[in-house]
Design an enzyme around this catalytic site. Structure first.
Site, mmCIF file in Angstrom:
data_model
loop_
_atom_site.group_PDB
_atom_site.id
_atom_site.type_symbol
_atom_site.label_atom_id
_atom_site.label_comp_id
_atom_site.label_asym_id
_atom_site.label_seq_id
_atom_site.Cartn_x
_atom_site.Cartn_y
_atom_site.Cartn_z
ATOM 1 N N ASP A 63 93.044 -36.786 45.093
ATOM 2 C CA ASP A 63 94.068 -37.750 44.671
ATOM 3 C C ASP A 63 94.436 -38.731 45.774
ATOM 4 O O ASP A 63 94.918 -39.824 45.498
ATOM 5 C CB ASP A 63 95.321 -37.011 44.199
ATOM 6 C CG ASP A 63 95.089 -36.446 42.817
ATOM 7 O OD1 ASP A 63 94.432 -35.394 42.711
ATOM 8 O OD2 ASP A 63 95.514 -37.082 41.832
ATOM 9 N N ASN A 107 94.445 -32.728 46.625
ATOM 10 C CA ASN A 107 93.891 -32.556 45.273
ATOM 11 C C ASN A 107 94.744 -31.510 44.561
ATOM 12 O O ASN A 107 95.692 -30.942 45.145
ATOM 13 C CB ASN A 107 92.411 -32.150 45.333
ATOM 14 C CG ASN A 107 91.731 -32.239 43.975
ATOM 15 O OD1 ASN A 107 91.864 -33.243 43.271
ATOM 16 N ND2 ASN A 107 91.021 -31.190 43.573
ATOM 17 N N LYS A 108 94.400 -31.230 43.320
ATOM 18 C CA LYS A 108 95.157 -30.301 42.488
ATOM 19 C C LYS A 108 95.473 -29.002 43.216
ATOM 20 O O LYS A 108 94.627 -28.453 43.928
ATOM 21 C CB LYS A 108 94.347 -30.028 41.218
ATOM 22 C CG LYS A 108 94.935 -29.061 40.230
ATOM 23 C CD LYS A 108 96.366 -29.387 39.827
ATOM 24 C CE LYS A 108 96.534 -30.780 39.295
ATOM 25 N NZ LYS A 108 97.968 -31.187 39.182
ATOM 26 N N GLY A 162 94.455 -37.683 36.258
ATOM 27 C CA GLY A 162 93.314 -37.877 37.131
ATOM 28 C C GLY A 162 93.526 -39.198 37.863
ATOM 29 O O GLY A 162 93.882 -40.211 37.236
ATOM 30 N N ARG A 178 104.147 -41.155 39.041
ATOM 31 C CA ARG A 178 103.621 -39.997 39.777
ATOM 32 C C ARG A 178 103.393 -40.434 41.228
ATOM 33 O O ARG A 178 102.891 -41.537 41.465
ATOM 34 C CB ARG A 178 102.307 -39.487 39.159
ATOM 35 C CG ARG A 178 102.484 -38.955 37.734
ATOM 36 C CD ARG A 178 101.249 -38.215 37.248
ATOM 37 N NE ARG A 178 101.122 -36.899 37.866
ATOM 38 C CZ ARG A 178 100.043 -36.127 37.743
ATOM 39 N NH1 ARG A 178 98.997 -36.551 37.055
ATOM 40 N NH2 ARG A 178 99.997 -34.941 38.310
HETATM 41 O O1 MRU Z 1 97.633 -33.525 37.803
HETATM 42 P P1 MRU Z 1 96.298 -34.123 37.501
HETATM 43 O O2 MRU Z 1 95.621 -33.484 36.333
HETATM 44 O O3 MRU Z 1 96.378 -35.630 37.377
HETATM 45 O O4 MRU Z 1 95.415 -33.820 38.790
HETATM 46 C C1 MRU Z 1 94.111 -34.354 38.839
HETATM 47 C C2 MRU Z 1 93.331 -33.907 40.025
HETATM 48 O O5 MRU Z 1 93.810 -33.214 40.887
HETATM 49 C C3 MRU Z 1 91.932 -34.436 40.126
HETATM 50 O O6 MRU Z 1 91.094 -33.528 40.779
HETATM 51 C C4 MRU Z 1 91.951 -35.754 40.938
HETATM 52 O O7 MRU Z 1 92.891 -36.640 40.415
HETATM 53 C C5 MRU Z 1 90.626 -36.402 40.968
HETATM 54 S S1 MRU Z 1 90.184 -37.097 39.409
HETATM 55 C C6 MRU Z 1 88.683 -37.871 39.590
#
Ligand code: MRU
Length: 363
Positions: free
Chosen positions: A244, A254-255, A56, A96
């Protein structure tokens, strides 16, 4: 009234006779086991971020900031502490690529180090630890303010769809998209959250449902490919996700799968909102085309845990994020208020404004 008393804290700095360092909830083990991971080396912080033990965008930034202190503890007292800080920042920045909060937090640590001209090791370490705590506490305050800025968007008696996990686990506490839901819930609103399971790593199924259920929010888990039906059946009236990295024009990474959800929402006339703190904006990028997208291991798609679910060696494309164009976003909920309509001018104006008053102080 919102109480802002959400108890889940995914990461904390620990100082004890047995261990000094960063302690994380190991999110790879949820929801089956609630275990904590102790990171006492910069390498262990890097790997915790890489394998999504901590994940996140905001939580990654906070973990990396504490990772710099872990590096100083590892090398021990040295007049050359500045080299340690810079090396740790360079290394942690490779964990990342997409969440800009990681780089934002590391830039703050570098800037703090640059202010500390001739400091001793102990003084520098104390000042940098205070900066890491400040990053963590400011994140918690921003998340609380986001909840208050967006809670009116949650429909009484209706449904909300979310994707991935933008909750307490993804931040210092409360989350971004889920903070909006917690604030509405604490105000006594009745609503149902439809959580996409979020292939391939199931952050929605494993994490979002887990934390919403603990908070007593009515939660329904769906597979990603059910979002269209849920919308067509008018079970949801609004979509709220996290981000993100948000470019200057409002395009938001975002994801993976978020873009598809936004397209579906558009097709069904349902408003699609992003909730994110100012630390998630990258105004140096003109559009989402410039956002670096992480590609992850093929086995995340080819296998389920240790078990293969596709022919061994099949070629895989595994982008971890996608970009939702600004024109599909009804608004961006920030700690400074709601940006709507989404345009570069509105983004710049809102981010330049003073913070909206928040009823919650830092933890
Ligand atoms: O790969 P991840 O689990 O780190 O991806 C997280 C996301 O896509 C969240 O939606 C984003 O980081 C926002 S968290 C407040």
């Amino acid at each position: 009234m919102s109480t802002n008393a959400h108890p889940l804290r995914p990461l904390r700095w620990v100082t004890s006779s047995k261990f000094t360092g960063l302690e994380l909830i190991d999110q790879t083990q949820l929801p089956n086991d609630l275990t904590h991971l102790k990171c006492g080396t910069v390498d262990s912080v890097w790997h915790a971020i890489k394998r999504l033990s901590v994940r996140g965008a905001p939580a990654i930034g906070v973990a990396a900031a504490y990772g710099v202190i872990v590096a100083l503890n590892e090398t021990g007292a040295s007049s050359d502490w500045r080299t340690t800080v810079n090396k740790a920042c360079d290394y942690l920045a490779t964990s990342r690529p997409t969440a800009v909060n990681l780089f934002w937090a590391l830039d703050r640590m570098r800037a703090k180090a640059a202010e500390l001209d001739e400091s001793s090791f102990d003084a520098a370490r104390a000042a940098l630890l205070a900066e890491a705590h400040a990053i963590r506490n400011e994140d918690a305050a921003m998340c609380a303010a986001i909840g208050n800025a967006g809670k009116h968007l949650i429909p009484e008696g209706g449904g909300v769809l979310t994707h991935c996990n933008a909750g307490a686990l993804a931040t210092s506490e409360r989350g971004t998209a889920l903070s909006v839901m917690y604030a509405a819930h604490e105000d006594g609103k009745q609503f149902t959250v439809y959580a996409d399971e979020t292939r391939p790593l199931l952050q929605g199924a494993r994490l979002t449902t887990w934390e919403l259920m603990q908070a007593g929010v009515d939660t329904v888990l769906i597979c990603d490919n059910m979002a269209a039906v849920v919308m067509r059946e008018q079970k949801v009236q609004v979509v709220v996700t996290g981000a993100d990295r948000i470019a200057a024009n409002g395009d938001a990474a975002n994801k993976i799968g978020t873009y598809g959800v936004a397209l579906l929402a558009k097709a069904h006339g349902i408003p699609f909102y992003i909730a994110a703190p100012s630390s998630t904006f990258d105004l140096s990028l003109g559009s989402g085309d410039e956002i670096p997208i992480e590609e992850r291991e093929a086995d995340e798609i080819r296998a389920f845990g240790a078990r293969l679910t596709a022919p061994e060696g099949v070629r895989v494309y595994n982008p971890a994020f996608d970009v939702t164009p600004a024109e599909l976003i009804a608004g961006i909920i920030t700690e400074k208020g709601l940006i709507s309509p989404v345009s570069e001018a509105n983004i710049r104006e809102t981010l330049a404004a003073a913070d909206a008053p928040s009823p919650a102080g830092p933890a």
